[in-house]
Each structure stands twice: as C-alpha cells, then as structure tokens.
Design an enzyme around this catalytic site. Structure first.
Site, PDB file in Angstrom:
ATOM      1  N   CYS A 116       0.866  -1.188   0.000  1.00 57.45           N
ATOM      2  CA  CYS A 116       0.000   0.000   0.000  1.00 57.45           C
ATOM      3  C   CYS A 116       0.901   1.236   0.000  1.00 57.45           C
ATOM      4  O   CYS A 116       1.765   1.371   0.885  1.00 57.45           O
ATOM      5  CB  CYS A 116      -0.846  -0.045   1.271  1.00 57.45           C
ATOM      6  SG  CYS A 116      -1.837   1.438   1.551  1.00 57.45           S
ATOM      7  N   CYS A 135      -1.244   3.925  -6.484  1.00 53.77           N
ATOM      8  CA  CYS A 135      -2.021   3.274  -5.420  1.00 53.77           C
ATOM      9  C   CYS A 135      -2.254   1.858  -5.908  1.00 53.77           C
ATOM     10  O   CYS A 135      -2.586   1.656  -7.092  1.00 53.77           O
ATOM     11  CB  CYS A 135      -3.352   3.998  -5.225  1.00 53.77           C
ATOM     12  SG  CYS A 135      -4.585   3.071  -4.277  1.00 53.77           S
TER      13      CYS A 135
HETATM   14  N1  DGL Z   1      -4.044   0.597  -1.847  1.00 57.94           N
HETATM   15  C1  DGL Z   1      -3.665   1.756  -1.163  1.00 57.94           C
HETATM   16  C2  DGL Z   1      -2.486   2.491  -1.725  1.00 57.94           C
HETATM   17  O1  DGL Z   1      -1.702   1.916  -2.423  1.00 57.94           O
HETATM   18  C3  DGL Z   1      -4.609   2.565  -0.372  1.00 57.94           C
HETATM   19  C4  DGL Z   1      -5.969   2.862  -0.831  1.00 57.94           C
HETATM   20  C5  DGL Z   1      -6.723   3.450   0.336  1.00 57.94           C
HETATM   21  O2  DGL Z   1      -6.922   2.741   1.312  1.00 57.94           O
HETATM   22  O3  DGL Z   1      -7.081   4.629   0.254  1.00 57.94           O
HETATM   23  O4  DGL Z   1      -2.298   3.652  -1.456  1.00 57.94           O
END
Ligand code: DGL
Length: 251
Positions: free
Chosen positions: A73, A182
């Site tokens: 993430c 993301c």
């Molecule tokens: N998948 C996440 C990222 O790479 C976060 C998305 C979220 O929870 O807002 O930032």
C-alpha cells in the site's frame, strides 16, 4: 527462517495486485496477506491513524511468524514505513512507492499524470520523489477511486465517469505516461488503457517484489524448496476474504 512466510498488508483489495506479482516472481515463498477492509480507505485518513492501523497489521503478521513484511500500500508506506522500521527491527520491512522514477524515463515533451490517494500525495516521501523526478508531473489525488475497486466495479459507467472527469483537463495534452500510485488502481488498467490508448501505465509492483527478493537473498532467507502458497485474512470478515481470493485467481 527460510520456510517462514512473508507477510503483506493493504487497506483492502489493492494489495492483491502486489500479491499476484509476488506469487509469480517468488513461487516457492508462502505469503500471508492481510486486507484491512474494515478500516478502508487509508488514503483519506490522517497519518497518525494510518500509522496506528499499520502497526496493528504488522503485529498480526509477525504473530503468524512472518520473516519479512511487504507493505502492499503506497499510503501506508508513506505514513508508516519509517516508524515501523525503527519499531520492528527483527523483520525487514519493504514498502511501495509511486513509480515516478520509471515514469520520468518515459517522458518526452509531454506530461506525466500521477494518480494516488490524497494521503500519499500529501506525504513527505512523495514530496522527495517529486523533487527528484517531478519535472512535467501533474499529481492527481483521487479520493473515492479505490472504493470502485473495493466494490469490484473495475468497469462500467460509474468508474468511467469518475476517470473522465479526472482526466478532462488534460484531454488535449500530450500524456507520456500515467503513474498508478495506489495498488488499487492497478486493477483499473483495462479501463484506463481504453481511455488513454497507447499511453504507458506504470506501477511499482514488480520493482517492489524485486526489492523483497533482494532483501531475502541478502539475509539468506529466500525459500528455495517451497511449498509456496497464499493465506488470506481480512478485518472485513469471510465475505471480504472470498472477494480477495476471487480477485487473486482472476486473470
Ligand atoms: N491501496 C492503497 C495504496 O496503495 C490505499 C488505498 C486506500 O486505502 O485509500 O495507497
């Protein structure tokens, strides 16, 4: 240590895109993935809150005997990786970063659009990346975009409308690359490629898994005998685990 699993976590389904890459590149490793669905999204929460949730995720994974942690993430990496590395010295912690560096190599006379969560774009780590690789980059915070992926709505008019509005100001610009900053947005590749034909969409998944591999090799902790596999957990209950499993096995 070699047979111990690698732990991974995200706020939900996005990290499954990283897990897919990890399984492909390191087929003999066992991966334990935790999706913090009950607390998603991370990207619109204050940094302190994301740090607190990330600590909980790391505790969960270390209790399961993980030898290393991959933060799948970008938001949690930006908010928490530096603190977590100080607090948990026993396990290497590998994080994601928006792929501004590889995208900068693709830039000619045009612009690079960088899509990420508001939390990632507001973070210090992102500011440093922009200092080094930010020439011609336009940063687009995308609140609400990960939610389409969480609802498994990767196609269709609603997500297309969101993206059309986001991209409208650059309709006549020459876009040399788009950064998928993301891990959720990696699942939007098909819809984005249709909207931006021929524009490279760059994510950091492969580079991050390569880093994980290097760290394991340095430590002598790479699992070379297997058996590999995945184990999925979610704070969102059984239904959320089933959705993760479906997405992991989808082509
Ligand atoms: N998948 C996440 C990222 O790479 C976060 C998305 C979220 O929870 O807002 O930032």
């Amino acid at each position: 240590m070699n047979a111990a699993p690698v732990g991974m976590f995200d706020s939900g389904l996005g990290g499954i895109s990283v897990l897919r890459e990890a399984v492909k590149m390191l087929p003999r490793e066992k991966f334990i993935f935790f999706g913090d669905t009950a607390n998603a999204p991370y990207g619109t929460k204050p940094r302190e809150e994301v740090l607190r949730l990330s600590r909980r995720a790391v505790d969960f994974l270390l209790e399961k005997g993980c030898k290393a942690i991959l933060i799948a993430c970008n938001t949690a990496t930006s908010a928490a990786a530096a603190d977590l590395r100080l607090e948990y010295a026993q396990a290497p912690i590998i994080g994601m970063e928006p792929a501004l560096k590889p995208a900068s190599l693709l830039r000619r006379e045009g612009i690079v659009l960088s899509l990420a969560t508001p939390g990632t774009i507001a973070g210090e780590k992102y500011a440093h990346l922009m200092e080094r690789f930010g020439e011609g980059v336009i940063s687009l915070p995308c609140p609400g975009l990960m939610e389409f992926v969480e609802r498994m709505e990767m196609e269709g008019p609603a997500v297309e409308n969101y993206l059309r509005a986001l991209l409208a100001p650059y309709k006549d610009a020459r876009v040399d690359a788009v950064v998928l900053g993301c891990t959720h947005y990696v699942f939007l590749r098909p819809v984005l490629s249709r909207m931006l034909p021929g524009v490279p969409l760059v994510d950091g998944n492969e580079g991050t898994v390569r880093q994980l591999k290097n760290r394991l090799m340095e430590k002598g902790w790479l699992n070379e005998s297997g058996p590999g596999g995945t184990e999925l957990y979610s704070s969102g209950g059984e239904q959320a685990v089933m959705t993760m499993a479906r997405l992991l096995s989808a082509e």
